[in-house]
Write a protein that holds these residues in place. Structure first.
Motif, short mmCIF file in Angstrom:
data_model
loop_
_atom_site.label_atom_id
_atom_site.label_comp_id
_atom_site.label_asym_id
_atom_site.label_seq_id
_atom_site.Cartn_x
_atom_site.Cartn_y
_atom_site.Cartn_z
N UNK A 61 0.84 -1.20 0.00
CA UNK A 61 0.00 0.00 0.00
C UNK A 61 0.88 1.24 0.00
N UNK A 62 0.80 2.08 -1.06
CA UNK A 62 1.59 3.31 -1.08
C UNK A 62 1.12 4.31 -0.04
N UNK A 63 -0.02 4.03 0.58
CA UNK A 63 -0.54 4.91 1.62
C UNK A 63 -0.09 4.47 3.01
N UNK A 64 0.67 3.38 3.09
CA UNK A 64 1.10 2.90 4.40
C UNK A 64 2.58 2.56 4.42
N UNK A 65 3.45 3.56 4.31
CA UNK A 65 4.87 3.30 4.49
C UNK A 65 5.17 3.03 5.96
N UNK A 66 6.06 2.10 6.22
CA UNK A 66 6.39 1.78 7.62
C UNK A 66 7.88 1.94 7.91
N UNK A 67 8.67 2.28 6.90
CA UNK A 67 10.09 2.46 7.12
C UNK A 67 10.81 2.81 5.83
N UNK A 68 12.12 2.84 5.88
CA UNK A 68 12.94 3.10 4.70
C UNK A 68 14.10 2.12 4.67
N UNK A 141 10.95 -0.93 -7.41
CA UNK A 141 10.05 0.16 -7.05
C UNK A 141 9.92 0.26 -5.53
N UNK A 142 9.70 -0.87 -4.89
CA UNK A 142 9.57 -0.89 -3.43
C UNK A 142 9.68 -2.32 -2.93
N UNK A 143 9.80 -2.45 -1.63
CA UNK A 143 9.71 -3.74 -0.96
C UNK A 143 8.63 -3.61 0.10
N UNK A 144 7.81 -4.64 0.23
CA UNK A 144 6.73 -4.59 1.20
C UNK A 144 6.84 -5.71 2.22
N UNK A 161 -5.56 3.39 -6.52
CA UNK A 161 -5.69 4.63 -7.26
C UNK A 161 -4.35 5.32 -7.40
N UNK A 162 -4.34 6.44 -8.11
CA UNK A 162 -3.11 7.21 -8.30
C UNK A 162 -2.53 7.57 -6.93
N UNK A 163 -1.22 7.49 -6.80
CA UNK A 163 -0.59 7.70 -5.51
C UNK A 163 0.74 8.41 -5.68
N UNK A 164 1.48 8.49 -4.60
CA UNK A 164 2.77 9.16 -4.63
C UNK A 164 3.76 8.45 -5.54
N UNK A 165 3.50 7.19 -5.83
CA UNK A 165 4.39 6.45 -6.72
C UNK A 165 4.10 6.75 -8.19
#
Length: 216
Positions: A61-68, A141-144, A161-165
């Motif tokens: 979920x691009x709306x739920x980042x939990x870290x970097x 792109x990301x890891x979840x 939907x469209x997001x920050x990504x």
């Protein structure tokens, strides 16, 4: 661009025991066929990694980042090291990783090793199958972090939907490469069937004309 996801059963990572919220481990193993029937090859992310931080997401979920984290390609795997955010979501994700309820990782990536889908369609079936099943170049792109035994269904895409990504998540119902190839196969099969029907009608018409002339 079509974003894909893979969750590999033998991915291993660890969460730090101290309070700094660190984690590290394998996000992707190379040379092993996954449940999608595809294999990541060594060097797959060689040209597809940023030197800046990536977002560790929860359940893609691009709306739920939990870290970097930062990623590094090694001989037989993609290695990541990072820290959880000091937020409620980050702290919850860390607790779930340590308890085992959300202990798996899944990579989100875009393939850069495939030709245009129309060229894929024109390939012989065996060559197309080999190209699709072997991932040799991709952009991370990301890891979840995902809940245990809840990996995405093979072949599915994230529906959001469209997001920050950006545009990667914009087209909710955009067809995949496999969808486009199947649609083209169906279209050409329908055209061939229509052409065959027209040829049959022409033959019948010609036969009727001959019969009528002969009868006269």
């Amino acid at each position: 661009m079509e974003i894909e996801f893979r969750s590999l059963e033998d991915v291993q990572w660890r969460v730090g025991e101290d309070d700094d919220g660190s984690f590290a481990g394998y996000a992707c193993r190379y040379g092993k066929k996954d449940s999608y029937g595809t294999t990541f090859h060594p060097g797959v992310f060689r040209k597809g990694l940023d030197k800046q931080d990536y977002a560790l997401l929860f359940m893609h979920s691009p709306f739920q980042p939990v870290g970097t984290f930062r990623a590094e390609e090694r001989n037989d795997h993609l290695w990541i090291e990072g820290r959880y955010d000091d937020t409620a979501a980050g702290r919850d994700a860390r607790v779930m990783a340590r308890s085992g309820s959300a202990r798996e990782l899944s990579v989100g990536f875009v393939r850069t090793d495939l030709p245009d889908w129309k060229k894929l369609y024109e390939m012989e079936e065996e060559a197309r199958k080999e190209a699709l099943e072997n991932i040799r170049s991709a952009r991370l792109v990301e890891v979840s972090q995902i809940t245990a035994r809840m990996a995405a269904v093979p072949g599915s895409k994230l529906k959001t939907v469209r997001s920050a990504l950006g545009d990667l998540y914009a087209e909710v119902d955009a067809p995949t490469i496999a969808d486009r190839i199947r649609e083209e196969q169906e279209r050409r099969a329908a055209e061939a069937e229509q052409e065959q029907r027209m040829e049959e009608r022409a033959r019948r018409a010609a036969w009727l004309r001959l019969t009528t002339v002969g009868g006269a």
